[in-house]
Design an enzyme around this catalytic site. Structure first.
Site, PDB file in Angstrom:
ATOM      1  N   ARG A  48      48.122  37.361  27.382  1.00  0.00           N
ATOM      2  CA  ARG A  48      47.582  38.245  26.366  1.00  0.00           C
ATOM      3  C   ARG A  48      46.568  39.237  26.941  1.00  0.00           C
ATOM      4  NH1 ARG A  48      49.705  33.832  26.805  1.00  0.00           N
ATOM      5  NH2 ARG A  48      47.703  32.762  26.837  1.00  0.00           N
ATOM      6  N   CYS A  83      44.512  30.036  20.630  1.00  0.00           N
ATOM      7  CA  CYS A  83      44.246  30.986  21.724  1.00  0.00           C
ATOM      8  C   CYS A  83      43.459  32.117  21.091  1.00  0.00           C
ATOM      9  CB  CYS A  83      45.547  31.504  22.328  1.00  0.00           C
ATOM     10  SG  CYS A  83      45.304  32.902  23.473  1.00  0.00           S
ATOM     11  N   THR A  85      42.273  34.992  22.382  1.00  0.00           N
ATOM     12  CA  THR A  85      42.727  36.338  22.715  1.00  0.00           C
ATOM     13  C   THR A  85      43.950  36.729  21.901  1.00  0.00           C
ATOM     14  OG1 THR A  85      41.935  35.943  24.972  1.00  0.00           O
ATOM     15  CG2 THR A  85      43.296  37.882  24.631  1.00  0.00           C
ATOM     16  N   THR A 125      37.532  35.939  27.304  1.00  0.00           N
ATOM     17  CA  THR A 125      38.315  36.662  28.296  1.00  0.00           C
ATOM     18  C   THR A 125      37.993  38.157  28.245  1.00  0.00           C
ATOM     19  OG1 THR A 125      40.155  37.098  26.793  1.00  0.00           O
ATOM     20  CG2 THR A 125      40.228  35.028  28.048  1.00  0.00           C
ATOM     21  N   LYS A 165      42.585  26.833  33.507  1.00  0.00           N
ATOM     22  CA  LYS A 165      44.029  27.069  33.448  1.00  0.00           C
ATOM     23  C   LYS A 165      44.747  26.566  34.695  1.00  0.00           C
ATOM     24  CE  LYS A 165      44.337  31.025  30.247  1.00  0.00           C
ATOM     25  NZ  LYS A 165      45.277  30.412  29.285  1.00  0.00           N
ATOM     26  N   CYS A 194      36.869  31.278  23.911  1.00  0.00           N
ATOM     27  CA  CYS A 194      38.160  31.133  24.586  1.00  0.00           C
ATOM     28  C   CYS A 194      38.474  29.649  24.527  1.00  0.00           C
ATOM     29  CB  CYS A 194      38.094  31.612  26.032  1.00  0.00           C
ATOM     30  SG  CYS A 194      39.602  31.253  26.973  1.00  0.00           S
TER      31      CYS A 194
END
Length: 245
Positions: A48, A83, A85, A125, A165, A194
């Site tokens: 994204r 999520c 974002t 992010t 991640k 996030c």
């Protein structure tokens, strides 16, 4: 109870933790009293942040819409996307799927307002920061948004992408440097904006002053689809130790 659809895999560990939060927050004495959840976890959905920043032409929206429609077709009455974002696409998702999609950004702003917060720091992010999602929502509620400096934002991205991640240990010292920098500038609360940063709270127990946006999402989903445990009515404890009313 309403059936909850989850567009997951963005990223996979954050989705797993979101499901855990749903169970923890639900007032239930038996298996049968928990929320029915329809989950499609697809980590292959394009990144994204890269798309929002113009670094990639791979649009994640079509795949999210496809999954959302699939979930609606299976009986989902509400969609949650763990999520932050991805909420850049929230309105288009909702219009395309045809059922409500939890607006976590709006819910977060309302939570801060209810707590009397007028200055909030944002850890997120680059895509979320550049999109202005929280900044616009905060402005509508009279809340000033505070952001890390360039080096701090680079550290946040490192924690999200190269630590969480990637399945690597979190650089907790870097996290605290950025967070304390925001508190030092006058932030009354710092957002874990996030879902990968939610895992930092889970693993390190950050204490007072932090609002986990994924907890905001889970609480709203439980409020709509099930029954919320009383202990989760308050998600933010300010550093002075007072629980907002």
């Amino acid at each position: 109870m309403k059936k909850l659809g989850v567009i997951g895999g963005l990223g996979p560990m954050a989705t797993a933790y979101f499901l855990q939060l749903l169970v923890q927050m639900t007032e239930a004495r038996t298996d049968q009293e928990h929320i029915e959840v329809l989950l499609h976890s697809k980590p292959q959905i394009p990144d994204r942040t890269r798309f929002i920043l113009g670094q990639s032409r791979e649009d994640p929206l079509p795949q999210m819409v496809e999954i959302g429609r699939e979930l609606a077709g299976q009986g989902a009455e509400l969609i949650a996307v763990p999520c932050v974002t991805a909420h850049y696409f929230q309105k288009k998702l909702e219009d395309s799927i045809g059922i409500p999609v939890v607006d976590t950004i709006r819910e977060t702003a309302l939570s801060l307002k209810a707590a009397g917060v007028t200055k909030a720091g944002i850890l997120a992010t680059d895509g979320t920061i550049e999109s202005g999602l929280f900044q616009r929502a905060f402005a509508g509620e009279g809340i000033s948004a505070m952001l890390p400096d360039r080096a701090g934002q680079q550290a946040v991205m490192q924690i999200i992408y190269q630590n969480v991640k990637a399945g690597q240990p979190v650089d907790s010292a870097a996290f605290w440097r950025v967070a304390e920098g925001l508190f030092g500038q006058g932030a009354q609360a710092v957002l874990l904006a996030c879902t990968e940063l939610s895992l930092v709270k889970r693993d390190f127990g950050l204490g007072e002053g932090f609002l986990d946006v994924m907890e905001v999402l889970a609480r709203k989903a439980v409020l709509i689809c099930g029954r919320l445990k009383g202990q989760y009515e308050c998600l933010l404890r300010l550093r002075e130790g007072q629980c907002p009313s």
